[in-house]
Write an enzyme that holds these catalytic residues in place. Sequence first.
Site, PDB file in Angstrom:
ATOM      1  N   ASP A 283       0.880  -1.167  -0.030  1.00 14.76           N
ATOM      2  CA  ASP A 283       0.089  -0.232  -0.013  1.00 14.76           C
ATOM      3  C   ASP A 283       0.895   1.168  -0.130  1.00 14.76           C
ATOM      4  O   ASP A 283      -0.059   2.446  -0.002  1.00 14.76           O
ATOM      5  CB  ASP A 283      -1.152   0.432   1.074  1.00 14.76           C
ATOM      6  N   SER A 284       2.770   1.239  -0.333  1.00 15.67           N
ATOM      7  CA  SER A 284       2.862   2.104  -0.199  1.00 15.67           C
ATOM      8  C   SER A 284       3.077   2.609  -1.986  1.00 15.67           C
ATOM      9  O   SER A 284       3.405   3.762  -1.959  1.00 15.67           O
ATOM     10  CB  SER A 284       4.254   1.836  -0.294  1.00 15.67           C
TER      11      SER A 284
ATOM     12  N   ASP B 115      -1.600  -6.139  -0.020  1.00 18.00           N
ATOM     13  CA  ASP B 115      -2.017  -5.631   1.132  1.00 18.00           C
ATOM     14  C   ASP B 115      -2.627  -5.186   1.325  1.00 18.00           C
ATOM     15  O   ASP B 115      -3.579  -5.195   0.671  1.00 18.00           O
ATOM     16  CB  ASP B 115      -0.483  -4.548   1.494  1.00 18.00           C
TER      17      ASP B 115
ATOM     18  N   LYS C  22      -1.360  -9.163   2.853  1.00 12.73           N
ATOM     19  CA  LYS C  22      -0.155  -9.024   3.964  1.00 12.73           C
ATOM     20  C   LYS C  22      -0.942  -8.042   5.158  1.00 12.73           C
ATOM     21  O   LYS C  22      -1.753  -6.921   4.795  1.00 12.73           O
ATOM     22  CB  LYS C  22       1.040  -8.559   4.125  1.00 12.73           C
TER      23      LYS C  22
ATOM     24  N   GLU D  76      -0.829  -5.022   8.777  1.00 12.26           N
ATOM     25  CA  GLU D  76       0.071  -5.052   9.913  1.00 12.26           C
ATOM     26  C   GLU D  76      -0.762  -4.616  11.184  1.00 12.26           C
ATOM     27  O   GLU D  76      -2.001  -4.485  11.509  1.00 12.26           O
ATOM     28  CB  GLU D  76       0.341  -2.806   9.531  1.00 12.26           C
TER      29      GLU D  76
ATOM     30  N   GLU E 144       9.767  -4.304   9.787  1.00 14.96           N
ATOM     31  CA  GLU E 144      10.342  -2.842   9.481  1.00 14.96           C
ATOM     32  C   GLU E 144      10.898  -1.246  10.509  1.00 14.96           C
ATOM     33  O   GLU E 144      10.009  -1.808  11.896  1.00 14.96           O
ATOM     34  CB  GLU E 144       8.290  -2.291   8.880  1.00 14.96           C
TER      35      GLU E 144
HETATM   36  O1  KIV Z   1       3.716  -0.917   1.746  1.00 14.29           O
HETATM   37  C1  KIV Z   1       4.653  -1.701   0.934  1.00 14.29           C
HETATM   38  O2  KIV Z   1       5.613  -1.653   0.188  1.00 14.29           O
HETATM   39  C2  KIV Z   1       5.052  -2.206   2.930  1.00 14.29           C
HETATM   40  C3  KIV Z   1       6.674  -3.059   2.150  1.00 14.29           C
HETATM   41  C4  KIV Z   1       7.687  -1.440   2.388  1.00 14.29           C
HETATM   42  C5  KIV Z   1       7.241  -4.030   2.998  1.00 14.29           C
HETATM   43  O3  KIV Z   1       4.993  -3.048   3.572  1.00 14.29           O
END
Ligand code: KIV
Length: 267
Positions: free
Chosen positions: A46-47, A85, A115, A117, A184
Site C-alpha cells: 500500500d506504499s 497488502d 499482508k 499490519e 520494518e
Molecule cells: O507497502 C509496502 O510497500 C510495504 C513494504 C515496504 C514492506 O509494506
Amino acid sequence: MHEQVTVRTLFKKKQEGKKITMVSTYDYISAKLCDQVGIDCVLVGDSLGMVFQGLESTLYVSLDEMIYHAKAVKRGIKRAFLIVDMPFMSYQVSKEDAIRNCGRVMKETGANAVKLEGGEDIAELIHKLVSIGIPVVGHVGFTPQSVHALGGYRLVGKKEDEAQKLKRDFKALEEAGAFMIVLESVPSYLAQELTRDSKSITIGIGAGPHCDGQVLVFHDLVGLVEDIKPKFVKRYAQGAEVFRQALQKYKEEVEKGIFPSEEESYG
Ligand code: KIV
C-alpha cells in the site's frame, strides 16, 4: 522455465539458510522485470499511495485500488509469489468484514497471500484467515498505517517497553499462523533475535542483515524516488536520471525535427 514459488519453496529457503528476495511494486512492467531476474516474492504494497499516487501516507489507499494494481502485477509474473497488502480500514472494522475483504483480494487478483499490519490485536483474525486457507504475512515494527499513532516515520523497538511489545506482537503473529512476518525499521539485534527463534519467515526492511529475507520498494531500489532516501534504502541504479536524460533527448529531437526519422516512419 523456473517453478512457481510457493510457501513450501520459501520455507525450504529459510531452512537452507538461503536469503529470500522481495520487491514491492504496483504495475505490470516492473513486476515482469522482478520475475525475469528471479525475485522470490512480489508485494503489491500500500506504499503505492505514496510512491505511485503521490499522497503523504498510505492511509488513503482503497481496497479497489489495491485490487486494480494487484491484477496488473499478477499479469506480469509467471513464477514469483504474489502478496497483496490489505489497506487501512479494510480489516480493522470487524472480523467478518476483514475476512470478506481478504477473500475478495484472493479471488479477484490471484494473490498467493495477503499482508496485514499489526500484532496481538489482529492475531485472532489471522488465525481465522489461516484456517480458511488464506496464507497471511504479518507486519510489525514501524507500521505505516499507524504513522499518526507512532508519531511519524521512525525506528521502533529501541526503548525497552517498545522492544517487549514488538516481541509480544511477533510471537502472537507467529502463533496465529502468519507464515511470514515483515519487520520494518527495527534495530538489527532485535530482528536477529526474532529471526533466530522464529518458525515464521522474517523479511526485513530497515531491520538489518539477519532476517530470512529483504524487501525494498521497486522505485527506491532503481533510484526513481529522489526526494527521500531513508537510511535503509540502497539505490542500485540512478533511474530518475536515466529517464530524465531520455526525456530530454526526446524533447530536443522532436523540437529540432530529428525524430521521427525515415526509420521510425511508414513509407
Ligand atoms: O507497502 C509496502 O510497500 C510495504 C513494504 C515496504 C514492506 O509494506
